[in-house]
Motif scaffolding. Sequence first.
Motif, PDB file in Angstrom:
ATOM      1  N   ALA A 171       0.988  -1.279   0.046  1.00  0.00           N
ATOM      2  CA  ALA A 171       0.215  -0.008   0.091  1.00  0.00           C
ATOM      3  C   ALA A 171       0.820   1.165  -0.044  1.00  0.00           C
ATOM      4  CB  ALA A 171      -1.004   0.038   1.159  1.00  0.00           C
ATOM      5  N   VAL A 172       2.097   1.218   0.781  1.00  0.00           N
ATOM      6  CA  VAL A 172       2.792   2.426   0.732  1.00  0.00           C
ATOM      7  C   VAL A 172       3.555   2.580  -0.712  1.00  0.00           C
ATOM      8  CG1 VAL A 172       5.091   3.151   1.544  1.00  0.00           C
ATOM      9  CG2 VAL A 172       3.386   2.260   3.274  1.00  0.00           C
ATOM     10  N   LEU A 173       3.764   1.390  -1.398  1.00  0.00           N
ATOM     11  CA  LEU A 173       4.576   1.490  -2.630  1.00  0.00           C
ATOM     12  C   LEU A 173       3.460   2.057  -3.646  1.00  0.00           C
ATOM     13  CD1 LEU A 173       6.499  -1.435  -2.834  1.00  0.00           C
ATOM     14  CD2 LEU A 173       7.483   0.558  -2.777  1.00  0.00           C
ATOM     15  N   GLY A 207      -8.110   7.771  -0.469  1.00  0.00           N
ATOM     16  CA  GLY A 207      -8.647   6.486  -0.317  1.00  0.00           C
ATOM     17  C   GLY A 207      -7.667   5.299  -0.008  1.00  0.00           C
ATOM     18  N   VAL A 208      -6.501   5.380  -0.589  1.00  0.00           N
ATOM     19  CA  VAL A 208      -5.755   4.363  -0.123  1.00  0.00           C
ATOM     20  C   VAL A 208      -5.303   4.452   1.294  1.00  0.00           C
ATOM     21  CG1 VAL A 208      -3.168   3.486  -0.851  1.00  0.00           C
ATOM     22  CG2 VAL A 208      -4.523   4.045  -2.588  1.00  0.00           C
ATOM     23  N   VAL A 264       3.622   5.332  -6.025  1.00  0.00           N
ATOM     24  CA  VAL A 264       3.268   5.791  -7.359  1.00  0.00           C
ATOM     25  C   VAL A 264       2.329   6.877  -7.760  1.00  0.00           C
ATOM     26  CG1 VAL A 264       2.244   4.603  -9.229  1.00  0.00           C
ATOM     27  CG2 VAL A 264       4.156   3.275  -8.003  1.00  0.00           C
ATOM     28  N   LEU A 265       1.322   6.991  -6.591  1.00  0.00           N
ATOM     29  CA  LEU A 265       0.209   7.818  -7.085  1.00  0.00           C
ATOM     30  C   LEU A 265       0.923   9.355  -6.737  1.00  0.00           C
ATOM     31  CD1 LEU A 265      -2.702   6.110  -5.213  1.00  0.00           C
ATOM     32  CD2 LEU A 265      -2.538   6.606  -7.625  1.00  0.00           C
ATOM     33  N   ALA A 266       1.580   9.362  -5.520  1.00  0.00           N
ATOM     34  CA  ALA A 266       2.319  10.648  -5.335  1.00  0.00           C
ATOM     35  C   ALA A 266       3.188  11.114  -6.470  1.00  0.00           C
ATOM     36  CB  ALA A 266       3.058  10.590  -4.061  1.00  0.00           C
TER      37      ALA A 266
END
Length: 185
Positions: A25-27, A54-55, A31-33
């Motif tokens: 989830a952190v990875l 949401g994540v 990626v989203l960031a």
Amino acid sequence: MRMRPLGRKVGLVAHVGCSVGWLGAVLTSLVLAVVGLSTRDAETARAAYILLEGVGWCALVPLGLASLLTGLVQALGTRWGLFRHYWVIAKFAMNLLAVGVLLLYTQTLAYLADRARASAYPADVDQMNGLSPVVHASAAVALLLTALLLSVLKPKGLTPYGQRKSASMPPRGGALRTRRVGILP
């Protein structure tokens, strides 16, 4: 209280599963960031910042708390103990720190998501681009990988409490074993 072998295995599977899920989830957040920071498309950036929230609430927080809880159960229910080995204390402290920072950081994620939802113009999204989500996710990856290394390597080093506890306990395997001494090998 020591757990029975089946309980230890179930607890270990739960802890490893939650911890690996947390790392995943952190990875995903990283990626989203990076997408939110690097894209020139306002809609993509807006979607990335909304998804980050949401994540955070649906994956990062539950998996972080579950990793903390299952790790505590493993420490208290196995021979490793919570205060016997420095590496266990270090992992527990890192987990507490990570969960604490995460719970505080969810406010920032909510703020970014709210701004992304409210932005009407691409210039508004451009003003949101900051390194904070990338820095926080990168630091979390480094912290979780360090915890993973500690779990696998289990560096030697008993705490003073662990040394006292080990001196007062019989060797593993039960009763003292004696070696027969004879003339022939």
